[in-house]
Enzyme design. Sequence first.
Site, PDB file in Angstrom:
ATOM      1  N   ARG A   1       7.530 -36.650  58.367  1.00  6.06           N
ATOM      2  CA  ARG A   1       6.872 -37.106  59.591  1.00  6.06           C
ATOM      3  C   ARG A   1       7.200 -36.173  60.750  1.00  6.06           C
ATOM      4  O   ARG A   1       8.169 -35.427  60.718  1.00  6.06           O
ATOM      5  CB  ARG A   1       7.323 -38.530  59.937  1.00  6.06           C
ATOM      6  CG  ARG A   1       6.607 -39.598  59.120  1.00  6.06           C
ATOM      7  CD  ARG A   1       7.061 -40.990  59.513  1.00  6.06           C
ATOM      8  NE  ARG A   1       8.462 -41.177  59.226  1.00  6.06           N
ATOM      9  CZ  ARG A   1       9.429 -41.176  60.127  1.00  6.06           C
ATOM     10  NH1 ARG A   1       9.137 -41.021  61.400  1.00  6.06           N
ATOM     11  NH2 ARG A   1      10.679 -41.341  59.767  1.00  6.06           N
TER      12      ARG A   1
ATOM     13  N   LYS B   1       3.816 -45.242  58.017  1.00  5.45           N
ATOM     14  CA  LYS B   1       4.760 -45.568  59.065  1.00  5.45           C
ATOM     15  C   LYS B   1       4.052 -45.828  60.403  1.00  5.45           C
ATOM     16  O   LYS B   1       4.555 -46.564  61.247  1.00  5.45           O
ATOM     17  CB  LYS B   1       5.828 -44.473  59.193  1.00  5.45           C
ATOM     18  CG  LYS B   1       6.921 -44.607  58.111  1.00  5.45           C
ATOM     19  CD  LYS B   1       7.792 -45.785  58.381  1.00  5.45           C
ATOM     20  CE  LYS B   1       8.709 -46.321  57.314  1.00  5.45           C
ATOM     21  NZ  LYS B   1       9.469 -45.483  56.461  1.00  5.45           N
TER      22      LYS B   1
ATOM     23  N   HIS C   1      12.666 -52.823  59.173  1.00  5.65           N
ATOM     24  CA  HIS C   1      12.664 -51.612  58.343  1.00  5.65           C
ATOM     25  C   HIS C   1      13.722 -51.816  57.265  1.00  5.65           C
ATOM     26  O   HIS C   1      14.863 -51.379  57.387  1.00  5.65           O
ATOM     27  CB  HIS C   1      12.976 -50.381  59.192  1.00  5.65           C
ATOM     28  CG  HIS C   1      12.888 -49.103  58.412  1.00  5.65           C
ATOM     29  ND1 HIS C   1      13.650 -47.994  58.694  1.00  5.65           N
ATOM     30  CD2 HIS C   1      12.115 -48.760  57.356  1.00  5.65           C
ATOM     31  CE1 HIS C   1      13.346 -47.028  57.845  1.00  5.65           C
ATOM     32  NE2 HIS C   1      12.427 -47.467  57.021  1.00  5.65           N
TER      33      HIS C   1
ATOM     34  N   SER D   1      16.340 -43.360  56.569  1.00  7.96           N
ATOM     35  CA  SER D   1      15.809 -42.624  55.421  1.00  7.96           C
ATOM     36  C   SER D   1      16.948 -42.037  54.575  1.00  7.96           C
ATOM     37  O   SER D   1      17.880 -41.434  55.109  1.00  7.96           O
ATOM     38  CB  SER D   1      14.901 -41.511  55.945  1.00  7.96           C
ATOM     39  OG  SER D   1      14.190 -40.960  54.882  1.00  7.96           O
TER      40      SER D   1
ATOM     41  N   LYS E   1      17.545 -47.844  50.573  1.00 13.51           N
ATOM     42  CA  LYS E   1      16.701 -49.052  50.598  1.00 13.51           C
ATOM     43  C   LYS E   1      15.867 -49.159  49.318  1.00 13.51           C
ATOM     44  O   LYS E   1      15.861 -50.186  48.643  1.00 13.51           O
ATOM     45  CB  LYS E   1      15.745 -49.043  51.804  1.00 13.51           C
ATOM     46  CG  LYS E   1      16.410 -49.102  53.153  1.00 13.51           C
ATOM     47  CD  LYS E   1      15.383 -49.142  54.283  1.00 13.51           C
ATOM     48  CE  LYS E   1      14.510 -47.907  54.356  1.00 13.51           C
ATOM     49  NZ  LYS E   1      15.219 -46.650  54.578  1.00 13.51           N
ATOM     50  N   THR E   2      15.143 -48.077  48.998  1.00 10.04           N
ATOM     51  CA  THR E   2      14.257 -48.107  47.830  1.00 10.04           C
ATOM     52  C   THR E   2      15.071 -48.185  46.538  1.00 10.04           C
ATOM     53  O   THR E   2      14.799 -49.009  45.659  1.00 10.04           O
ATOM     54  CB  THR E   2      13.345 -46.862  47.834  1.00 10.04           C
ATOM     55  OG1 THR E   2      12.601 -46.854  49.055  1.00 10.04           O
ATOM     56  CG2 THR E   2      12.382 -46.870  46.659  1.00 10.04           C
TER      57      THR E   2
ATOM     58  N   ASP F   1      10.532 -51.260  51.720  1.00 12.86           N
ATOM     59  CA  ASP F   1      10.639 -50.568  53.018  1.00 12.86           C
ATOM     60  C   ASP F   1      10.252 -51.348  54.281  1.00 12.86           C
ATOM     61  O   ASP F   1      10.814 -51.106  55.336  1.00 12.86           O
ATOM     62  CB  ASP F   1       9.790 -49.290  52.960  1.00 12.86           C
ATOM     63  CG  ASP F   1      10.165 -48.277  54.024  1.00 12.86           C
ATOM     64  OD1 ASP F   1      11.350 -47.937  54.118  1.00 12.86           O
ATOM     65  OD2 ASP F   1       9.274 -47.840  54.772  1.00 12.86           O
TER      66      ASP F   1
ATOM     67  N   ARG G   1       8.238 -37.000  46.911  1.00 11.65           N
ATOM     68  CA  ARG G   1       8.019 -38.451  46.941  1.00 11.65           C
ATOM     69  C   ARG G   1       7.068 -38.933  45.867  1.00 11.65           C
ATOM     70  O   ARG G   1       6.175 -38.196  45.423  1.00 11.65           O
ATOM     71  CB  ARG G   1       7.379 -38.839  48.284  1.00 11.65           C
ATOM     72  CG  ARG G   1       8.247 -38.609  49.493  1.00 11.65           C
ATOM     73  CD  ARG G   1       9.121 -39.808  49.730  1.00 11.65           C
ATOM     74  NE  ARG G   1       9.910 -39.650  50.940  1.00 11.65           N
ATOM     75  CZ  ARG G   1      10.443 -40.669  51.605  1.00 11.65           C
ATOM     76  NH1 ARG G   1      10.254 -41.891  51.208  1.00 11.65           N
ATOM     77  NH2 ARG G   1      11.178 -40.437  52.672  1.00 11.65           N
TER      78      ARG G   1
HETATM   79  N1  LIG Z   1      25.694 -44.432  45.994  1.00 14.96           N
HETATM   80  C1  LIG Z   1      24.380 -44.326  46.219  1.00 14.96           C
HETATM   81  N2  LIG Z   1      23.675 -45.366  46.701  1.00 14.96           N
HETATM   82  C2  LIG Z   1      22.368 -45.256  46.956  1.00 14.96           C
HETATM   83  N3  LIG Z   1      21.651 -44.139  46.746  1.00 14.96           N
HETATM   84  C3  LIG Z   1      22.286 -43.057  46.239  1.00 14.96           C
HETATM   85  C4  LIG Z   1      23.670 -43.110  45.957  1.00 14.96           C
HETATM   86  N4  LIG Z   1      24.044 -41.898  45.482  1.00 14.96           N
HETATM   87  C5  LIG Z   1      22.937 -41.141  45.457  1.00 14.96           C
HETATM   88  N5  LIG Z   1      21.863 -41.809  45.910  1.00 14.96           N
HETATM   89  C6  LIG Z   1      20.499 -41.250  46.069  1.00 14.96           C
HETATM   90  O1  LIG Z   1      20.180 -41.323  47.443  1.00 14.96           O
HETATM   91  C7  LIG Z   1      18.784 -41.536  47.625  1.00 14.96           C
HETATM   92  C8  LIG Z   1      18.527 -42.804  48.405  1.00 14.96           C
HETATM   93  O2  LIG Z   1      17.194 -42.746  48.844  1.00 14.96           O
HETATM   94  P1  LIG Z   1      16.208 -43.967  49.023  1.00 14.96           P
HETATM   95  O3  LIG Z   1      16.610 -45.102  48.164  1.00 14.96           O
HETATM   96  O4  LIG Z   1      14.850 -43.434  48.866  1.00 14.96           O
HETATM   97  O5  LIG Z   1      16.488 -44.288  50.545  1.00 14.96           O
HETATM   98  P2  LIG Z   1      15.567 -45.033  51.585  1.00 14.96           P
HETATM   99  O6  LIG Z   1      14.617 -45.860  50.821  1.00 14.96           O
HETATM  100  O7  LIG Z   1      16.542 -45.835  52.376  1.00 14.96           O
HETATM  101  O8  LIG Z   1      14.924 -43.955  52.388  1.00 14.96           O
HETATM  102  C9  LIG Z   1      18.179 -41.626  46.250  1.00 14.96           C
HETATM  103  O9  LIG Z   1      17.690 -40.357  45.920  1.00 14.96           O
HETATM  104  C10 LIG Z   1      19.388 -41.995  45.380  1.00 14.96           C
HETATM  105  O10 LIG Z   1      19.245 -41.560  44.063  1.00 14.96           O
HETATM  106  C1  LIG Z   2       8.567 -42.695  54.434  1.00 16.05           C
HETATM  107  C2  LIG Z   2       9.629 -42.839  55.144  1.00 16.05           C
HETATM  108  O1  LIG Z   2      10.580 -43.777  54.818  1.00 16.05           O
HETATM  109  P1  LIG Z   2      11.956 -43.713  53.995  1.00 16.05           P
HETATM  110  O2  LIG Z   2      12.470 -42.333  54.088  1.00 16.05           O
HETATM  111  O3  LIG Z   2      12.827 -44.698  54.684  1.00 16.05           O
HETATM  112  O4  LIG Z   2      11.664 -44.142  52.588  1.00 16.05           O
HETATM  113  C3  LIG Z   2       9.741 -42.074  56.370  1.00 16.05           C
HETATM  114  O5  LIG Z   2      10.655 -42.351  57.132  1.00 16.05           O
HETATM  115  O6  LIG Z   2       8.888 -41.198  56.585  1.00 16.05           O
HETATM  116 CA   LIG Z   3      11.933 -45.617  55.900  1.00 14.57          CA
HETATM  117 MN   LIG Z   4      12.490 -45.784  51.014  1.00 17.02          MN
END
Ligand SMILES: Nc1ncnc2c1ncn2[C@@H]1O[C@H](COP(=O)(O)OP(=O)(O)O)[C@@H](O)[C@H]1O
Ligand SMILES: C=C(OP(=O)(O)O)C(=O)O
Ligand SMILES: [Ca+2]
Ligand SMILES: [Mn+2]
Length: 671
Positions: free
Chosen positions: A189, A334, A353, A371, A375-376, A390, A455
């Site tokens: 973004r 977003k 969020h 980010s 979360k995911t 999200d 992604r």
């Molecule tokens: N201990 C951990 N807990 C959570 N995620 C982890 C950990 N170690 C590594 N990771 C990695 O960190 C990233 C977390 O990203 P994601 O779940 O997409 O975050 P968000 O959704 O909050 O943006 C993933 O690629 C995941 O595999």
């Molecule tokens: C898609 C997004 O969310 P996140 O990285 O939290 O998954 C973003 O912040 O652009």
């Molecule tokens: Ca996000």
């Molecule tokens: Mn996410």
Amino acid sequence: MSAGNGNATNGDGGFSFPKGPVMPKITTGAAKRGSGVCHDDSGPTVNATTIDELHSLQKKRSAPTTPINQNAAAAFAAVSEEERQKIQLQSISASLASLTRESGPKVVRGDPAEKKTDGSTTPAYAHGQHHSIFSPATGAVSDSSLKFTHVLYNLSPAELYEQAIKYEKGSFITSNGALATLSGAKTGRAPRDKRVVRDATTEDELWWGKGSPNIEMDEHTFMVNRERAVDYLNSLEKVFVNDQYLNWDPENRIKVRIVSARAYHSLFMHNMCIRPTQEELESFGTPDFTIYNAGQFPCNRYTHYMTSSTSVDLNLARREMVILGTQYAGEMKKGLFSVMHYLMPKRRILSLHSGCNMGKDGDVALFFGLSGTGKTTLSTDHNRYLIGDDEHCWTETGVSNIEGGCYAKCVDLSREKEPDIWNAIKFGTVLENVVFDEHTREVDYSDKSVTENTRAAYPIEFIPNAKIPCVGPHPTNVILLACDAFGVLPPVSKLNLAQTMYHFISGYTALVAGTEDGIKEPTATFSACFGAAFIMLHPTKYAAMLAEKMKSQGATGWLVNTGWSGGSYGVGNRIKLAYTRKIIDAIHSGSLLKANYKKTEIFGFEIPTEIEGIPSEILDPVNSWSDKKAHKDTLVKLGGLFKKNFEVFANHKIGVDGKLTEEILAAGPIF
Ligand SMILES: Nc1ncnc2c1ncn2[C@@H]1O[C@H](COP(=O)(O)OP(=O)(O)O)[C@@H](O)[C@H]1O
Ligand SMILES: C=C(OP(=O)(O)O)C(=O)O
Ligand SMILES: [Ca+2]
Ligand SMILES: [Mn+2]
């Protein structure tokens, strides 16, 4: 039928495997018909005499859905299929109409490249007969009024794959069936290019000024950019239109229309928004919000307020968003989230969020975090129902997902660690900016050549234990995630309400900027409500709502560090995902609530002394750092950063008498 099936003696057309080692005897259709003459053993001939006829046989048109008979939709019941399509086109034409000219391009349905049965590629409208033509206004003849814009309306994933592969460079099918795409120059973004129209209403309602994501623009400039985007879209041979929903809570559902130039964008939003049924689509009507995504077409830098060639503009009064000069699809998702952050609090609904999932017993957990904090990853849990990864709403009755899909990071994705996300990458999924083998089309998730922010966007039902509809009761646990690259936050802390608010408003994480040239210093990021880029009102407004909801529901707050342990980035390591999952399991099961706790210095966290399946020594970071002085210095440094960040919030009152403010201020680091 049974021809070619060696064991076809049952004669019922059912399939059965040949028994034993005997090679099945091939019986041809001709032999079965008992012609006796052995001059032709092929099946019946095809029911077509020309190749065009043959092709037209291949495609079957699904029957229109039966008219809806509910009272509200009674008016629609009498409407013919043709009439319905006309209404739809009128609505799309109105969306695409130029606001400064009398007439604009005529909007027609369908693909301009579609071959007609007479072999021509010119659509029937050339003879003025096409029933789908809708001209928005008549007036002086201009080139633009003589033009046709084809609308590809709510295409299916299969159709969008074909469009992308035929017409969009960098689109390929990968070996797992996903559609690999490139988002162009922007792979994330552009928050500095986001603008919000400041008018008499938003001036008072929104959060402006220092720390706010809302950089102002005036109404006129918005209209200039809007016209630019609409003109660009109308200049194309075809545009994609998605009519979809946001929010699984039926009472607070929002109808959105996305007009875009790329099949990639249309498929992305198809996956990320809630997909209407055919019946819902027939009575869709006028959208509540419209996005004009001009993608690669830039804004005009001579336009007031423009500081780059990218502009993402939000006009709440017009309920419109314009995207110029970026193809990163996350802007749409977003951007709509920002809109929800405005609309929902007006209805006393808290927009969040956060990820969200639910246990077998109905216990709901929220996962807040910036980010990359998890979360995911952590809301996608094989032992729990996924409500969403999200964006959520918390109402008087419970939680609902805003979206219909998930947007997972793919960097270093592995089947072992994240099996559900791995398996969700299949036909229908959009894979952004990944690298794959030229020949086998196997994706290499460790390859960051295009970007680190690779992604996957997939419909939520691609996760086997998705909870459909994506709603749940009030949360039991509120988990704040921070990826602390300083390595001083404990892997898990139990928070009281004031601490939860302090950390929610702070919205801390510390990712490491880059990894190329060896060790890089972690940099602290503070983003209010774990999503300052998307909130529209002052952070304390959301915080007050969260406090009230958590209090009345008796929800427990937790802070989980998914970042470093045993030292800062460069010395320690990221906490194993398996350990974080064990911590999260203990929160969900309720066992962590019953553990023994001790208090940490400076931040005053309550930390458990033991969690099943985790080495106890990592629970208190001081134990895992070999250099104790470095640990203390780093802890004080981070505490100082928190204090400095929080200064701007000290004068904002939360709660009726501002008593909560005092408590929240006291809940921060003390040294
Ligand atoms: N201990 C951990 N807990 C959570 N995620 C982890 C950990 N170690 C590594 N990771 C990695 O960190 C990233 C977390 O990203 P994601 O779940 O997409 O975050 P968000 O959704 O909050 O943006 C993933 O690629 C995941 O595999
Ligand atoms: C898609 C997004 O969310 P996140 O990285 O939290 O998954 C973003 O912040 O652009
Ligand atoms: Ca996000
Ligand atoms: Mn996410």
